[in-house]
Structure formats: structure tokens, C-alpha cells
Design a protein around this motif. Structure first.
Motif, PDB file in Angstrom:
ATOM      1  N   GLN A 177       0.843  -1.195   0.000  1.00 43.05           N
ATOM      2  CA  GLN A 177       0.000   0.000   0.000  1.00 43.05           C
ATOM      3  C   GLN A 177       0.881   1.249   0.000  1.00 43.05           C
ATOM      4  N   LYS A 178       0.705   2.091  -1.011  1.00 43.62           N
ATOM      5  CA  LYS A 178       1.523   3.294  -1.129  1.00 43.62           C
ATOM      6  C   LYS A 178       1.420   4.183   0.107  1.00 43.62           C
ATOM      7  N   SER A 236       3.291   8.101  -9.479  1.00 39.70           N
ATOM      8  CA  SER A 236       3.187   6.696  -9.862  1.00 39.70           C
ATOM      9  C   SER A 236       1.826   6.435 -10.512  1.00 39.70           C
ATOM     10  N   LEU A 237       1.834   5.955 -11.745  1.00 39.40           N
ATOM     11  CA  LEU A 237       0.600   5.741 -12.494  1.00 39.40           C
ATOM     12  C   LEU A 237       0.162   4.276 -12.528  1.00 39.40           C
ATOM     13  N   THR A 238       1.008   3.399 -11.995  1.00 39.85           N
ATOM     14  CA  THR A 238       0.680   1.979 -12.046  1.00 39.85           C
ATOM     15  C   THR A 238      -0.457   1.651 -11.077  1.00 39.85           C
ATOM     16  N   SER A 239      -1.297   0.728 -11.480  1.00 36.72           N
ATOM     17  CA  SER A 239      -2.388   0.277 -10.610  1.00 36.72           C
ATOM     18  C   SER A 239      -1.926  -0.824  -9.655  1.00 36.72           C
ATOM     19  N   ASP A 240      -0.708  -1.322  -9.905  1.00 40.15           N
ATOM     20  CA  ASP A 240      -0.137  -2.369  -9.059  1.00 40.15           C
ATOM     21  C   ASP A 240       0.493  -1.716  -7.835  1.00 40.15           C
ATOM     22  N   GLN A 241      -0.181  -1.832  -6.683  1.00 42.66           N
ATOM     23  CA  GLN A 241       0.289  -1.179  -5.467  1.00 42.66           C
ATOM     24  C   GLN A 241       1.648  -1.717  -5.005  1.00 42.66           C
ATOM     25  N   ALA A 248       4.206  -0.026  -7.051  1.00 51.87           N
ATOM     26  CA  ALA A 248       4.307   1.379  -6.653  1.00 51.87           C
ATOM     27  C   ALA A 248       5.107   1.526  -5.360  1.00 51.87           C
TER      28      ALA A 248
END
Length: 454
Positions: free
Chosen positions: A76-77, A119-124, A127
């Protein structure tokens, strides 16, 4: 051992030299957690404003490299950023006077937050990995930048002091030739070389390789003077109560074969009075834990006294400080928090035992009392030297000299920070004051304008 290193680092591993055991032992502590770094800084096993910031930054980098932030922070970012910020806030408490530490913390928080936001990735998980890597690279950049900064300070400082020297017009006796150097006059090109006396300086505390990533700030200037063949003698104070001068600075200068002499803190006035002309004592050079916007400088206790003595004897007083040590938010030294140290530092001392034969036994250390243990002790770690006693502040961006009005202006060497931290703050305050003034006018006078201004 070919070079003096207070900090050894490769990604994922940090070792810090225990400076409390110098000059007789070289022992490196493995620092793999922020808690270990905090203890290392607080106990002064590592000291010096730049080194403190570097150790704190890299300790968290080691934690992040080994994913000690826990499972939630790897998925989790928001948790990753929260973890980084909380650890940095914790480390800030280890040495609050050193502004390099707070500047490094602000820089690393900003970098981590920017990486998370961009960060544009949907992969937490990915990220979070990007945030950790961004922090690690940011901490490593602080280490890299410090050495570059120190070398620049050394060069600028040596050239500043050389420009203060007057050429020798009378012939130089061959027997005294080693006390002089020959070079072109400052600010000239193609002019005949002139002869100058080598200069001597005094430094306080330790500001060398052991207090930084390498080379040093004030001691870095001395190193540069020596390498340029401008130096006669470097005097160093013992720097009571913790003896950073006698334990560390003296050790560094002997190690590098720099011509040097150790004195007690209380001998400086006598040195200036009796030896200024003979040794061409031209400057006191010190480091800084924090420089306020007006030039007031917090440094190791005893610095203020040296500034007063230097002024009385017409000797330049020079502060060597990276721009990271300049605190534009703090307007003057009155607002600098001064740390008090333990009473025992003044009443007790540790060291290697000297045998009856006069030899030092490095394998046998002892702690001894040097004062009545019942006496009250006041032991501030720093004092603040007023800017009016400082002639020049040498940074990696160049020198800032005290103006004819007795002021320092850092705008030219750090314009972006000045706009962000001084001018924008002033504009915000003016807007607030204007708004408050408008409200007062409306409530008290029932009109938008003060009539006398129309």
C-alpha cells in the motif's frame, strides 16, 4: 587503512566508525535500523552535522532495501509513505541543532511523496517498490553530494584566504624559503608571479573526514591550503568537554602529515597575542551546525569566544558551511535551539591507559573522574556566534562576505530557496496582515479604507 572514512556504505549495508574509540582504535558499527542510527548519533559515536544527516538518511535506506517496513508497506503506497515519514520524524530527535539533518529529512520526504504522487501503475506492490527505490537513491545522492560539496568549500575557502595575503616585497632568504609560496596575484592573468608568506590558521572541534563523507568543511579548507602549498601551520583546539579536537582533528592532521599544533581551548588568546606575526596567523576557520538567515552561526561550544578573540586581534573569522546548513526559516540565532549534554562529559573522561613505560595500551581503556562528582555542571553543546563577528561564510556555491553594513545576504548563492522560503513567506505574511487590516477597518471604522491615506 588508506583514507579516513567515518561512513562506509554499499546498498543494503551501512557501517559507522565509532569515534569515541579514536584515536587508538578503529571500530566500525553495523547500523541496520533507524533505532541503531539514533543511538549512534545521540551517543556521539558519529558526529558532525553532515555525517549525522548522512547516517540518518542511509539507515532508513538500509531498512527499506531489506523491506523491514513490513508487509502492509510493501502493498500500500500510503502505508509506505507513512512509514518513511514516521521514521524520519523519529530520527529528527537525535540531534535537533544540526540543520543538515532537518534539511535531509525534508528533502527525502518530498522526494518520496513526489514518487508516490507520480506513480501511475495500478499495481500497489510495484508502486511501493518504486517509492522505496526512490528514497534509497535520494539518500545515496545526499552521500554523493556531500563529498562534492566539501571539495568545493575547500577550494573556495583556500582561495579566499590567499586573497587576503599581501605580497612580500623584500628578497626572501634561502633559509626561509619554505615559509613562502609563489603564485600569480589574485584576479590577474599573465601578470608576473609574486611571493607570499604561507599562512597559519586555527580551527575548533572536528570538521574533517570524520564529520562528513570525506575531506571536510573547515578542515577541508585546511586540507586544500596544505595541498596548494599555502599553509604554514594549522592549530587545533582540544575542544572541551568532549575533546573532538584533540581526539579527532589532531588525529586527522597527523594522519595526513599536515603541519599542526594542538593547544588547549584557553590558549587561543595567548597564541594570537604572541604568535600572530611570527606564524602569520590569518584566520580562525570553524564549521557550523546551523547558520541563521542573518548569518548568526551555531557551532561547538567555544566558537563564540574564538570569534571575540579573533576580532580583537584583527584575525579573519571564517565559517565553512554547506548551503544545507543555512536555515533561511530561522531569522537569527536567538531562535536556534541549543542542546544540553550530560554532566558526566565535563566531569569524566575515557581513554587508553598509559603504562609506566609511557606507552599507550590500546587494549586497556579506563574511565576516570577529573572533577569532584558533586559539583553542579552546565554543559551546553553549542553556542551562537553573532554575524557581526563573522567575516565570511564559505559554501560550495562560493563565499558570502559580511557587507559594509554588517549583514549577510544568501540570496545570490541560493536564489530558488530564497524565493521559496523567504520571499514567498513574506508575501504570505503581508497578505495575511493586509487581510487582518481590512477586517479591522471594516469593523472599527465602518469603511474599507483608512481616510488619512486618501
Amino acid at each position: 587503512m588508506t583514507t579516513l572514512e567515518a561512513i562506509k556504505y554499499v546498498r543494503g549495508e551501512l557501517q559507522v566508525l565509532d569515534q569515541l574509540k579514536l584515536p587508538h582504535e578503529f571500530v566500525y558499527d553495523n547500523v541496520s535500523t533507524c533505532e541503531q542510527a539514533f543511538d549512534c548519533i545521540k551517543s556521539m559515536r558519529v558526529r558532525g552535522a553532515p555525517a549525522i544527516a548522512i547516517v540518518a538518511a542511509l539507515a532508513l535506506a538500509v531498512e527499506l532495501e531489506h523491506k523491514k517496513d513490513g508487509r502492509k508497506c510493501t502493498t500500500q503506497k500510503a502505508d509506505t509513505i507513512k512509514y518513511i515519514n514516521s521514521k524520519l520524524d523519529y530520527l529528527m530527535g537525535s540531534r535537533p541543532t544540526a540543520v543538515d539533518l532537518s534539511n535531509a529529512i525534508k528533502r527525502l520526504k518530498k522526494k518520496s511523496a513526489a514518487t508516490a504522487a507520480n506513480s501511475l501503475t495500478s499495481d500497489q506492490t510495484l508502486a511501493c517498490a518504486d517509492i522505496r527505490l526512490s528514497y534509497i537513491e535520494g539518500a545515496e545522492k545526499i552521500l554523493e553530494d556531500d563529498l562534492t560539496t566539501n571539495l568545493a568549500i575547500g577550494r573556495y575557502g583556500a582561495e579566499y584566504l590567499r586573497r587576503q595575503q599581501m605580497p612580500v616585497l623584500s628578497p626572501v632568504d634561502d633559509a626561509d624559503s619554505l615559509r613562502y609560496f609563489t603564485t600569480s596575484p589574485p584576479g590577474t592573468q599573465g601578470a608576473p608571479d609574486r611571493t607570499y608568506r604561507k599562512l597559519s590558521v586555527l580551527t575548533h572541534c572536528n570538521t574533517g573526514s570524520l564529520a562528513t563523507s570525506g575531506h571536510g568543511t573547515a578542515l577541508g579548507i585546511i586540507r586544500s591550503l596544505y595541498k596548494m602549498n599555502y599553509l604554514d601551520t594549522a592549530y587545533c583546539t582540544e575542544t572541551r568537554p568532549y575533546n573532538q579536537g584533540s581526539r579527532l582533528t589532531a588525529f586527522e592532521m597527523v594522519f595526513e602529515k599536515i603541519p599542526s599544533t594542538l593547544i588547549t581551548d584557553s590558549m587561543a588568546g595567548a597564541l594570537f597575542s604572541r604568535m600572530k606575526e611570527e606564524k602569520n596567523i590569518s584566520a580562525v576557520i570553524v564549521g557550523a551546525d546551523r547558520v541563521a538567515r542573518n548569518g548568526d552561526t551555531a557551532n561547538k561550544i567555544g566558537t563564540y569566544s574564538l570569534a571575540v578573540l579573533a576580532r580583537h586581534h584583527n584575525i579573519k573569522f571564517v565559517v565553512a558551511a554547506p548551503t544545507t546548513s543555512i536555515d533561511l526559516f530561522t531569522e537569527s540565532g536567538d531562535s536556534i535551539k541549543i542542546e544540553d549534554r550530560a554532566q558526566t562529559e565535563l566531569m569524566q573522561i575515557s581513554g587508553a591507559v598509559v603504562g609506566k613505560d609511557g606507552k599507550v595500551d590500546v587494549n586497556n581503556t579506563a574511565r576516570v573522574a577529573i572533577a569532584d562528582q558533586r559539583i553542579n555542571v552546565w554543559n551546553p553543546s553549542f553556542d551562537v556566534t553573532p554575524h557581526l563577528l563573522i567575516d565570511a561564510i564559505i559554501t560550495e556555491k562560493g563565499e558570502v562576505v559580511r557587507s559594509s553594513k554588517g549583514t549577510f545576504n544568501f540570496k545570490s548563492i541560493m536564489p530558488e530557496r530564497w524565493r521559496e522560503q523567504v520571499e514567498s513567506s513574506a508575501e504570505s505574511e503581508a497578505t495575511t496582515n493586509s487581510s487582518l487590516g481590512l477586517q479591522t477597518s471594516l469593523s472599527e471604522e465602518g469603511t474599507q479604507f483608512h481616510m488619512e491615506s486618501i
